[in-house]
Scaffold this motif. Structure first.
Motif, PDB file in Angstrom:
ATOM      1  N   ARG A  40      -2.699   4.938  -2.634  1.00 30.91           N
ATOM      2  CA  ARG A  40      -3.542   5.924  -1.950  1.00 30.91           C
ATOM      3  C   ARG A  40      -3.380   7.285  -2.626  1.00 30.91           C
TER       4      ARG A  40
ATOM      5  N   ILE B  52      -1.813  -1.127  -3.928  1.00 32.00           N
ATOM      6  CA  ILE B  52      -2.872  -0.148  -3.697  1.00 32.00           C
ATOM      7  C   ILE B  52      -2.183   1.204  -3.625  1.00 32.00           C
TER       8      ILE B  52
ATOM      9  N   ASP C  64      -6.132  -0.066   4.734  1.00 27.18           N
ATOM     10  CA  ASP C  64      -6.481  -0.314   3.337  1.00 27.18           C
ATOM     11  C   ASP C  64      -6.002  -1.696   2.893  1.00 27.18           C
TER      12      ASP C  64
ATOM     13  N   VAL D 135       0.853  -1.190   0.000  1.00 25.23           N
ATOM     14  CA  VAL D 135       0.000   0.000   0.000  1.00 25.23           C
ATOM     15  C   VAL D 135       0.885   1.234   0.000  1.00 25.23           C
TER      16      VAL D 135
ATOM     17  N   ARG E 219      -8.346  -5.005   1.941  1.00 25.68           N
ATOM     18  CA  ARG E 219      -8.203  -5.757   0.682  1.00 25.68           C
ATOM     19  C   ARG E 219      -8.061  -7.244   0.966  1.00 25.68           C
TER      20      ARG E 219
END
Length: 124
Positions: free
Chosen positions: A66, A64, A78, A38, A82
């Motif tokens: 952000r 991911i 986050d 992330v 997921r």
């Protein structure tokens, strides 16, 4: 579905350290995992390029990105979300099997998973 989800928040590390971190996961003999990276809005574009390159090279790696910096807690949440979303069906099936079999081990595994203490899967 992978047995282990490894969630790694990322914020502007040196690219060589990021490569080494991802490489240490790739070098494991155990291969039944997913790596969720992330990026917490790193200002260095080379960080996202590195993450994208690794994700393109290995389907077990998810990135991911952000849009705003939320710090380590938001980035971790986050990634866990997921992993949780992908694994929810496993949790429901495991819980149902545990209750049918009256299996304390499977029930404990499902309960631990539900509390997000660890992210692992039991293959009955």
């Amino acid at each position: 579905m992978p047995r282990f989800s490894i969630v790694t928040p990322v914020y502007n590390p040196p690219v060589d350290v990021l490569d080494a971190t991802i490489g240490s996961v790739l070098d494991q003999q155990f291969t039944d995992w997913e790596l969720i990276l992330v990026d917490d809005c790193s200002p260095d574009p080379a960080v996202r390029e590195t993450l994208r390159r690794h994700a393109a090279a290995d389907p077990r790696i998810t990135v991911i990105e952000r849009e705003t910096n939320g710090h380590i807690v938001a980035a971790s949440n986050d990634g866990i979300e997921r992993a949780w979303t992908v694994s929810l069906g496993w949790y429901e099936r495991t819980l149902a099997v545990a209750m049918r079999r009256k299996s304390a081990t499977l029930l404990l595994s499902a309960a631990i998973f539900a509390g997000t203490i660890v992210l692992f899967r039991v293959v009955p």
